[in-house]
Structure formats: C-alpha cells, structure tokens
Design an enzyme around this catalytic site. Sequence first.
Site, PDB file in Angstrom:
ATOM      1  CG  ASN A   8      -1.684   1.224   1.460  1.00 13.22           C
ATOM      2  OD1 ASN A   8      -1.758   2.075   0.573  1.00 13.22           O
ATOM      3  ND2 ASN A   8      -2.293   1.347   2.636  1.00 13.22           N
ATOM      4  CE  LYS A  10      -0.190   3.216   4.825  1.00 13.15           C
ATOM      5  NZ  LYS A  10      -0.066   3.317   6.270  1.00 13.15           N
ATOM      6  CG  HIS A  95      -5.799   1.822   5.326  1.00 16.16           C
ATOM      7  ND1 HIS A  95      -5.389   2.752   6.252  1.00 16.16           N
ATOM      8  CD2 HIS A  95      -4.763   0.966   5.159  1.00 16.16           C
ATOM      9  CE1 HIS A  95      -4.145   2.465   6.619  1.00 16.16           C
ATOM     10  NE2 HIS A  95      -3.736   1.394   5.976  1.00 16.16           N
ATOM     11  CD  GLU A  97      -2.907   5.465   6.945  1.00 10.51           C
ATOM     12  OE1 GLU A  97      -2.905   5.584   5.709  1.00 10.51           O
ATOM     13  OE2 GLU A  97      -1.951   4.974   7.587  1.00 10.51           O
ATOM     14  CD  GLU A 161      -3.491  -2.709   7.385  1.00  7.46           C
ATOM     15  OE1 GLU A 161      -2.346  -2.834   6.942  1.00  7.46           O
ATOM     16  OE2 GLU A 161      -4.222  -1.757   7.107  1.00  7.46           O
ATOM     17  N   GLY A 167       2.532   1.991  10.857  1.00  5.37           N
ATOM     18  CA  GLY A 167       3.470   3.098  10.699  1.00  5.37           C
ATOM     19  C   GLY A 167       4.182   3.477  11.984  1.00  5.37           C
ATOM     20  CB  SER A 199       5.288  -2.118  11.868  1.00  5.04           C
ATOM     21  OG  SER A 199       4.854  -0.802  12.164  1.00  5.04           O
TER      22      SER A 199
END
Length: 236
Positions: A8, A10, A95, A97, A161, A167, A199
């Site tokens: 991904n 991003k 996701h 985010e 996740e 991250g 990660s």
Amino acid sequence: MRSLIAGNWKMHGEMSWAGKADELEKLYPAKNRTHLDILICPPALFIAPMVRSCSKANINLGGQNCHAQENGAHTGEVSAQMLKLAGANFVIVGHSERRAAGETDKMVRDKASAANRAGITPIICVGESLAQRESGKAEAVVSAQIKSSIPEIEDYVVAYEPIWAIGTGKTATAKDIEQMHAPIRKIVGEGVRILYGGSVKPANAKEILSTKNVNGALIGGASLEMESLAAIAKAA
Ligand code: PGA
C-alpha cells in the site's frame, strides 16, 4: 492457499515509479514466485501508467479506495469500475486511515459490494485501536467490524491491521496475530485470505507469514522500496 503480498503506497509515488515493477522483477523474478501473488496499490492515477511493467512482471495492481457508486456527481472520487478500467484487479477498502476520516462499516461494505460488482477483489481492512486493545475489547471490536463490513460476496480478502501497529514500528506479536486471525477465520471460513498489516518488514516477515491463519501481508512503509518488498515476498 496462495499468499498475497500487498503493498500500500498510500500517498507516495511519482510517474517514474512505474519502473519499480522492473526492479522487483530483477530482485525476485516472476518464475520463482509462482506460489504467491504480489500486489501494488499505488495512488489511483499511477495505476494506468504501471500496467505495462506490472503485467510483464506478473504483479497485480490495486486501488486504495473506491466510491460505492459507479458514477455520478461525486467530485474527486473514483469508482471501482474506473479502477478496473485503469488496470486494477484489487482495491483496499476501509483502511484505518480512511475510517479515521469518517468511513463507517456500512460505507466500507457498500464499497466492497461496488468492487465486487466491478469485478475486482476488495481487501477489507479491520483493526482495533490501542485503547480498545488495552481495555480488552480488541476481539469484540474486530469481530463486529468484520460482520458489518463484509457484504454477501464470495471473492474478498480481509486485512487485520491493529491501528497501533500501523506506521509505528510496533508489530503485534505472533501470538497477538494468531489470537485475532483465529476468530476471523471462524467468521469468514476457509476460502478467504486473511492478511496481517502493521509495520511488516523484512526482519519480521518470516515469523508473521508463518503464523497460523496468516495468508499474506498488507505492507505500507516497507513496500516503497523494492528491496524490502522483495525480501518480504521471499519470506512468504
Ligand atoms: P505500515 O502500514 O506497514 O507502514 O505499518 C501498513 C498499512 O497501513 O497498510
């Protein structure tokens, strides 16, 4: 079950990154990775320019989000059909985010349905926050997300996740992952790939990818460099 190693990107990348597929092919040629699927999800506008190099290297392309409708007055949005036309055969939905920006389980489910209608495979993301984990609610939160975010379709992938591991350099332990993937497996059944994300890097890939009920990884930071993406794929 074939492993899926999904990058991904991003909001990273530029046009010249289309060449990264050739780089990956040099590091880990397609003929040596017939047992697994590799996927790169770049920003949507880089999908079309990457089609040639990715198909040569047998790398799948995916979007990072899609709209729930096929078309309409939705400024700035991209539909699953458009991703498919550009050359994608997967799309990440839900996701964390995007959930943090207000995406609900219902929206994620509608997007996953739209992907299915367009003929591309949704990767449906779920995961708990640190506060939810610390209060002992991780499994309940994730199970509820799974039940409300997955539509009545057969072809989909789940990505677990934990938000606190994305991250941050903090990875869930193999035990944490196993403990979460087992109840997810119970809900989704045997035929669905369950990825771990958060990660993942070359140093921890082997342990994560050999954990029970882990069928691949969703990789952010470490997917930007082909050396690390290839190293992770080699561990699958
Ligand atoms: P990370 O991101 O590998 O950089 O933690 C994973 C993700 O957000 O999918």
